[in-house]
Design a protein around this motif. Sequence first.
Motif: not given
Length: 180
Positions: A86-114
């Motif tokens: 049940g919590l795997c299904g519930s957590s997938r909702g939070f993960l999928r909702r937060g993931r589109p906002q996480m664009s790594p290109t907003v950082y530069e150099d080594s921070v972008q790799l991390k």
Amino acid sequence: MRCLAVLICFAAIPLGAQTPPSLPDSTRAESTPPPPPPSPEQKRFLNGLRTATRGIAQLKDALGRVTRAGGRDSAAQRRAGRFLAGLCGSSRGFLRRGRPQMSPTVYEDSVQLKAKRLVTQVDSLIKYTTTCEDSAAVAPGPTVLALGKRMKSYDAAWRDFRLAIGFPVREDSAKAPKRP
């Protein structure tokens, strides 16, 4: 005249004792500048990470419940397995909702790799939650092992990312304290 010289010497001794000793340059607070404030795009990344972290917390809670139920009877294991599913299904909702906002290109150099590594780990968890939801109720043991490996990879990527952007890194509070 001698009295005046003696009086000045005695007055200078207590005043000299009240001045604080000078600190070496390496211990001054000004020697390390604070990290620059995040840009609006970086704030969006961090907000997405905050949302995804809610799903991570749910997965950690479920893993802990299955682990604690491991040595008990089979009914407790089945109940913990269903809870994990049940919590795997519930957590997938939070993960999928937060993931589109996480664009790594907003950082530069080594921070972008991390940031890319962190996003990759989040994607891996999103992908595995469907498998987790399907198999946790039937076989919680193998599901916990596979999910635990992914969680360790995510934790390492999260720690590296926080260090790279200058945020403090705390030890995981879910870890049990070591006893002597």
